[in-house]
Motif scaffolding. Structure first.
Motif, mmCIF file in Angstrom:
data_model
loop_
_atom_site.group_PDB
_atom_site.id
_atom_site.type_symbol
_atom_site.label_atom_id
_atom_site.label_comp_id
_atom_site.label_asym_id
_atom_site.label_seq_id
_atom_site.Cartn_x
_atom_site.Cartn_y
_atom_site.Cartn_z
ATOM 1 N N ILE A 109 0.846 -1.191 0.000
ATOM 2 C CA ILE A 109 0.000 0.000 0.000
ATOM 3 C C ILE A 109 0.879 1.238 0.000
ATOM 4 O O ILE A 109 1.896 1.282 0.693
ATOM 5 N N ASN A 110 0.494 2.229 -0.787
ATOM 6 C CA ASN A 110 1.124 3.543 -0.681
ATOM 7 C C ASN A 110 0.032 4.600 -0.515
ATOM 8 O O ASN A 110 -1.089 4.436 -0.997
ATOM 9 N N ALA A 111 0.377 5.668 0.198
ATOM 10 C CA ALA A 111 -0.624 6.661 0.593
ATOM 11 C C ALA A 111 -0.160 8.061 0.218
ATOM 12 O O ALA A 111 1.037 8.326 0.034
ATOM 13 N N LEU A 112 -1.140 8.944 0.092
ATOM 14 C CA LEU A 112 -0.900 10.368 -0.115
ATOM 15 C C LEU A 112 -1.383 11.117 1.126
ATOM 16 O O LEU A 112 -2.479 10.858 1.628
ATOM 17 N N LEU A 113 -0.554 12.048 1.595
ATOM 18 C CA LEU A 113 -0.889 12.821 2.791
ATOM 19 C C LEU A 113 -0.925 14.303 2.435
ATOM 20 O O LEU A 113 0.033 14.840 1.867
ATOM 21 N N TYR A 114 -2.036 14.951 2.741
ATOM 22 C CA TYR A 114 -2.198 16.385 2.501
ATOM 23 C C TYR A 114 -2.179 17.082 3.866
ATOM 24 O O TYR A 114 -3.059 16.810 4.696
ATOM 25 N N ARG A 182 -6.294 15.647 4.829
ATOM 26 C CA ARG A 182 -6.870 14.377 4.379
ATOM 27 C C ARG A 182 -5.743 13.402 4.035
ATOM 28 O O ARG A 182 -4.607 13.792 3.790
ATOM 29 N N VAL A 183 -6.144 12.124 4.015
ATOM 30 C CA VAL A 183 -5.240 11.037 3.656
ATOM 31 C C VAL A 183 -5.926 10.195 2.594
ATOM 32 O O VAL A 183 -7.109 9.868 2.719
ATOM 33 N N GLU A 184 -5.191 9.848 1.549
ATOM 34 C CA GLU A 184 -5.746 9.056 0.464
ATOM 35 C C GLU A 184 -4.861 7.837 0.219
ATOM 36 O O GLU A 184 -3.639 7.967 0.081
ATOM 37 N N LEU A 185 -5.482 6.643 0.193
ATOM 38 C CA LEU A 185 -4.773 5.435 -0.212
ATOM 39 C C LEU A 185 -4.734 5.391 -1.732
ATOM 40 O O LEU A 185 -5.775 5.328 -2.389
ATOM 41 N N GLN A 186 -3.537 5.441 -2.271
ATOM 42 C CA GLN A 186 -3.404 5.521 -3.723
ATOM 43 C C GLN A 186 -3.525 4.148 -4.374
ATOM 44 O O GLN A 186 -4.290 3.970 -5.316
#
Length: 328
Positions: A109-114, A182-186
């Motif tokens: 899993i990789n994630a995006l963090l704003y 927000r956090v998004e699972l890419q």
């Protein structure tokens, strides 16, 4: 003016320029700098023109995280030292990591963090190397959240995972002067064997649904066909019933009319017999006898007909019938 005087004047001018440039700081919009005076926190510069004491006030050095593309196309993370603090919302694209679900499936899993820095002082003094701290915190929090879910829940509950991660990271980074928006699972990539098994499972599920739909369709077709046959038989029975009723009514009406006609005929015959003074019983017996003779001779070619002895007395009544018609 001697050469020494010119050199000294040039040095003074250069020093003045250096001192002025060191004491004047122009900060762009959405950026800031943390100023330390003799090693201690002094102030946070606001956007625009700012003045500081040269060589006494110094901007605090912080680390910034940058993601670059390598030769192979994979993202390359670089940390650089700078005195500029960006107050705009920033995006951290974390590298893929291996996490284990509750049903012991290793998933990548990789994630995006704003996030956004809301308090530059805390972001500088409350944590060392803020980008690295946020990355490690995100990775550990992601492992904890995914570890509570099974693989199917992980693949279908991205919004839930994003919400949990945002709440955890926002609470943890609040003391660092950071707001996690927000956090998004890419990407969620299960192992190849698991993907193959899931594809087979989905195919089997599709086949099962197709068979159920076909069975439902056949069931509905049989129900509709039986209902149609039932309605057809009911309509036929109704039609037969109506036909029988009409036929019975017709027969009844015919019988009634025949009876009325016979009654009228008997009445007229009786009236005629009364007028000719002939015995009505004898007349009726003779008529019935004639009808019987017709039935005896109707189905044979033989010309000889045997009559009983008592018939001669009946034939004598024919004379009275003749007299009746002659009288009329």
């Amino acid at each position: 003016m001697s050469t020494l005087s010119i050199v000294l004047a040039a040095i003074v001018v250069v020093l003045a320029i250096v001192i002025i440039s060191a004491g004047v700081k122009v900060v762009p919009q959405s950026e800031t700098r943390v100023i330390e005076r003799l090693g201690r926190f002094h102030s946070v510069l606001s956007p625009g023109l700012n003045f500081i004491i040269p060589f006494i006030d110094r901007p605090k050095t912080i680390y910034m995280r940058r993601v670059e593309s390598s030769v192979g196309g994979r993202p390359l993370v670089r940390l650089s030292a700078t005195t500029v603090i960006d107050l705009r919302e920033q995006v951290y694209d974390f590298p893929s990591q291996q996490v284990i679900t509750r049903d012991n499936v290793t998933t990548e899993i990789n994630a995006l963090l704003y996030f956004q820095i809301t308090d530059p002082k805390k972001a500088v003094y409350e944590i060392d190397n803020l980008p690295n701290a946020i990355e490690k915190l995100t990775q550990t929090s992601l492992r904890n959240v995914i570890g509570e879910l099974e693989l199917d829940e992980t693949l279908t509950s991205r919004d839930t995972i994003n919400s949990k991660l945002q709440n955890i990271l926002d609470d943890a980074t609040n003391k660092w002067g950071v707001k996690v928006n927000r956090v998004e699972l890419q990407d969620i990539t299960p192992p190849e064997s698991v993907r193959v098994a899931m594809e087979k499972q989905m195919q089997a599920e599709r086949n099962r649904r197709a068979e159920i739909l076909n069975a439902e369709g056949e069931k509905q077709s049989l129900i509709l066909r039986s209902e149609g046959e039932k309605a057809s038989k009911i309509n036929q029975a109704e039609a037969t019933k109506q036909a029988e009723i009409l036929r019975a009514e017709g027969d009844a009406q015919a019988i009634i009319l025949n009876a009325q006609a016979e009654a009228e005929a008997i009445r007229r015959v009786a009236q005629a017999v009364t007028d000719t003074k002939t015995d009505p019983a004898t007349y009726m017996l003779a008529m019935k006898y004639i009808d019987t003779l017709k039935e005896l001779t109707s189905g044979t070619d033989n010309k000889t007909v045997f009559l009983p002895y008592e018939a001669s007395s009946v034939l004598s009544s024919l004379g009275s019938i003749k007299n009746l018609f002659d009288a009329k």
